[in-house]
Design a protein around this motif. Structure first.
Motif, PDB file in Angstrom:
ATOM      1  N   ALA A   1      11.318   7.271   4.011  1.00 50.09           N
ATOM      2  CA  ALA A   1      11.169   5.595   3.778  1.00 50.09           C
ATOM      3  C   ALA A   1      12.658   4.832   3.377  1.00 50.09           C
ATOM      4  CB  ALA A   1       9.958   5.333   3.392  1.00 50.09           C
ATOM      5  N   PHE A   2      12.211   5.514   2.586  1.00 54.32           N
ATOM      6  CA  PHE A   2      13.454   4.538   1.544  1.00 54.32           C
ATOM      7  C   PHE A   2      15.046   4.526   1.966  1.00 54.32           C
ATOM      8  CE2 PHE A   2       8.917   3.237  -0.339  1.00 54.32           C
ATOM      9  CZ  PHE A   2       9.189   2.391  -0.443  1.00 54.32           C
ATOM     10  N   GLY A   3      14.956   6.392   1.808  1.00 52.15           N
ATOM     11  CA  GLY A   3      16.584   6.497   1.880  1.00 52.15           C
ATOM     12  C   GLY A   3      16.999   7.185   0.494  1.00 52.15           C
TER      13      GLY A   3
ATOM     14  N   MET B   1      10.452   0.895  -7.776  1.00 49.57           N
ATOM     15  CA  MET B   1       9.488   1.565  -6.589  1.00 49.57           C
ATOM     16  C   MET B   1       8.307   1.848  -6.384  1.00 49.57           C
ATOM     17  SD  MET B   1      10.459   5.285  -3.584  1.00 49.57           S
ATOM     18  CE  MET B   1       9.856   6.097  -5.316  1.00 49.57           C
ATOM     19  N   TRP B   2       8.899   3.031  -7.612  1.00 53.76           N
ATOM     20  CA  TRP B   2       6.874   3.828  -8.115  1.00 53.76           C
ATOM     21  C   TRP B   2       5.858   2.243  -8.505  1.00 53.76           C
ATOM     22  CZ3 TRP B   2       5.816   7.270  -6.023  1.00 53.76           C
ATOM     23  CH2 TRP B   2       6.955   8.211  -5.622  1.00 53.76           C
ATOM     24  N   ARG B   3       6.881   1.299  -9.916  1.00 55.16           N
ATOM     25  CA  ARG B   3       5.961   0.225 -10.226  1.00 55.16           C
ATOM     26  C   ARG B   3       5.499  -0.484  -8.663  1.00 55.16           C
ATOM     27  NH1 ARG B   3      10.325   0.303 -13.557  1.00 55.16           N
ATOM     28  NH2 ARG B   3      11.511  -1.648 -12.723  1.00 55.16           N
ATOM     29  N   MET B   4       6.073  -0.518  -7.571  1.00 61.81           N
ATOM     30  CA  MET B   4       5.603  -1.348  -6.945  1.00 61.81           C
ATOM     31  C   MET B   4       4.602  -0.500  -5.551  1.00 61.81           C
ATOM     32  SD  MET B   4       7.770  -2.499  -3.493  1.00 61.81           S
ATOM     33  CE  MET B   4       7.883  -0.732  -2.721  1.00 61.81           C
ATOM     34  N   LEU B   5       4.814   0.353  -5.523  1.00 57.60           N
ATOM     35  CA  LEU B   5       3.531   1.420  -4.628  1.00 57.60           C
ATOM     36  C   LEU B   5       2.376   1.500  -5.898  1.00 57.60           C
ATOM     37  CD1 LEU B   5       6.025   4.174  -3.611  1.00 57.60           C
ATOM     38  CD2 LEU B   5       5.057   1.917  -1.986  1.00 57.60           C
TER      39      LEU B   5
ATOM     40  N   ARG C   1       4.954  11.731  10.917  1.00 61.70           N
ATOM     41  CA  ARG C   1       3.378  11.957  11.005  1.00 61.70           C
ATOM     42  C   ARG C   1       2.659  10.393  10.492  1.00 61.70           C
ATOM     43  NH1 ARG C   1       0.630  14.532   7.422  1.00 61.70           N
ATOM     44  NH2 ARG C   1      -1.323  15.606   7.933  1.00 61.70           N
ATOM     45  N   TRP C   2       3.499  10.324   9.239  1.00 66.27           N
ATOM     46  CA  TRP C   2       3.261   9.220   8.704  1.00 66.27           C
ATOM     47  C   TRP C   2       3.639   7.840   9.233  1.00 66.27           C
ATOM     48  CZ3 TRP C   2       5.541   4.798   8.082  1.00 66.27           C
ATOM     49  CH2 TRP C   2       5.373   3.833   6.521  1.00 66.27           C
ATOM     50  N   ALA C   3       4.150   7.601  10.484  1.00 65.72           N
ATOM     51  CA  ALA C   3       3.836   6.582  11.170  1.00 65.72           C
ATOM     52  C   ALA C   3       2.886   7.191  12.113  1.00 65.72           C
ATOM     53  CB  ALA C   3       5.340   6.943  11.740  1.00 65.72           C
ATOM     54  N   ALA C   4       2.646   7.572  12.847  1.00 65.68           N
ATOM     55  CA  ALA C   4       1.453   8.046  13.248  1.00 65.68           C
ATOM     56  C   ALA C   4       0.424   7.508  13.003  1.00 65.68           C
ATOM     57  CB  ALA C   4       1.269   9.376  13.907  1.00 65.68           C
ATOM     58  N   MET C   5      -0.133   8.214  11.289  1.00 68.60           N
ATOM     59  CA  MET C   5      -1.264   7.325  10.651  1.00 68.60           C
ATOM     60  C   MET C   5      -1.111   5.687   9.928  1.00 68.60           C
ATOM     61  SD  MET C   5      -1.959  10.605   8.629  1.00 68.60           S
ATOM     62  CE  MET C   5      -0.319  10.913   7.931  1.00 68.60           C
ATOM     63  N   ALA C   6       0.510   6.016   9.853  1.00 68.34           N
ATOM     64  CA  ALA C   6      -0.213   4.261   9.283  1.00 68.34           C
ATOM     65  C   ALA C   6       0.203   3.042   9.793  1.00 68.34           C
ATOM     66  CB  ALA C   6       1.331   4.512   8.238  1.00 68.34           C
TER      67      ALA C   6
ATOM     68  N   GLN D   1      12.333  -1.668   6.986  1.00 67.94           N
ATOM     69  CA  GLN D   1      11.275  -2.877   5.686  1.00 67.94           C
ATOM     70  C   GLN D   1      10.881  -2.699   4.231  1.00 67.94           C
ATOM     71  OE1 GLN D   1       8.143  -2.460   8.948  1.00 67.94           O
ATOM     72  NE2 GLN D   1       8.852  -3.675  10.110  1.00 67.94           N
ATOM     73  N   SER D   2      10.755  -1.283   4.343  1.00 70.84           N
ATOM     74  CA  SER D   2      10.865   0.210   2.953  1.00 70.84           C
ATOM     75  C   SER D   2      11.599  -0.636   2.222  1.00 70.84           C
ATOM     76  CB  SER D   2      11.115   1.395   3.251  1.00 70.84           C
ATOM     77  OG  SER D   2      10.248   2.145   3.996  1.00 70.84           O
ATOM     78  N   ARG D   3      13.717  -0.806   2.098  1.00 68.75           N
ATOM     79  CA  ARG D   3      13.915  -1.697   2.030  1.00 68.75           C
ATOM     80  C   ARG D   3      13.959  -3.127   1.137  1.00 68.75           C
ATOM     81  NH1 ARG D   3      18.040   0.229  -1.803  1.00 68.75           N
ATOM     82  NH2 ARG D   3      17.721  -1.797  -2.876  1.00 68.75           N
TER      83      ARG D   3
END
Length: 159
Positions: A37-39, A49-53, A117-122, A143-145
């Motif tokens: 997702a983030f590269g 990223m971890w602080r944001m998530l 699989r993630w995209a299908a759920m999210a 979008q993640s970036r």
């Protein structure tokens, strides 16, 4: 328990507590992270990223398993269950992580999971239909970036 296995346990324990700052402290100053997702992110970006998530993770649950580590490398499996904030959809992401260590810190961390699989759920039906496609994968990464860049700007303004 090997000290680097303990580091993995501490890292995911911080994730379960939603403590992004403690997670960021596990990385070496030149550490790197990558996932679908983030590269590829450098140490300051991965900390952000971890602080944001973790700041956005209202209902995050983390289950860690299959931890192994030695002086140089390690691996773990972890399942993250949460509500994706943009859509309100429940996600259960199954992730295999690999690590490289130096001096008690993470220098390389790679998370591997099925982005389709993630995209299908999210994302729901659109993610299920198009999550395999390169344009959808690029859109997810873009979008993640963008979210990370906005978070980095916000943090820079706070300091």
């Amino acid at each position: 328990m090997h000290p680097n296995a303990q580091l993995i346990h501490d890292f995911y324990g911080a994730l379960a507590r939603k403590d992004g700052a403690a997670m960021a402290a596990c990385y070496a100053p030149d550490g790197q992270f990558s996932d679908p997702a983030f590269g590829v992110l450098n140490a300051s970006e991965v900390g952000a990223m971890w602080r944001m998530l973790t700041a956005r993770a209202a209902d995050l649950e983390v289950v860690l398993s299959q931890v192994r580590a030695d002086d140089a490398s390690g691996a773990a499996h972890w399942d993250a269950s949460y509500t994706f904030s943009k859509t309100g959809r429940k996600v259960v992401n199954r992730i295999d992580a690999s690590f490289r260590f130096r001096d008690g810190n993470i220098v390389r961390h790679e998370d591997h999971f099925n982005l389709w699989r993630w995209a299908a759920m999210a994302l729901g039906p659109a993610g299920a239909l198009m999550g395999w496609s390169p344009p959808m994968r690029r859109a997810i990464r873009r979008q993640s970036r963008q979210a990370l860049d906005a978070w980095l700007q916000r943090e820079a303004g706070v300091r």
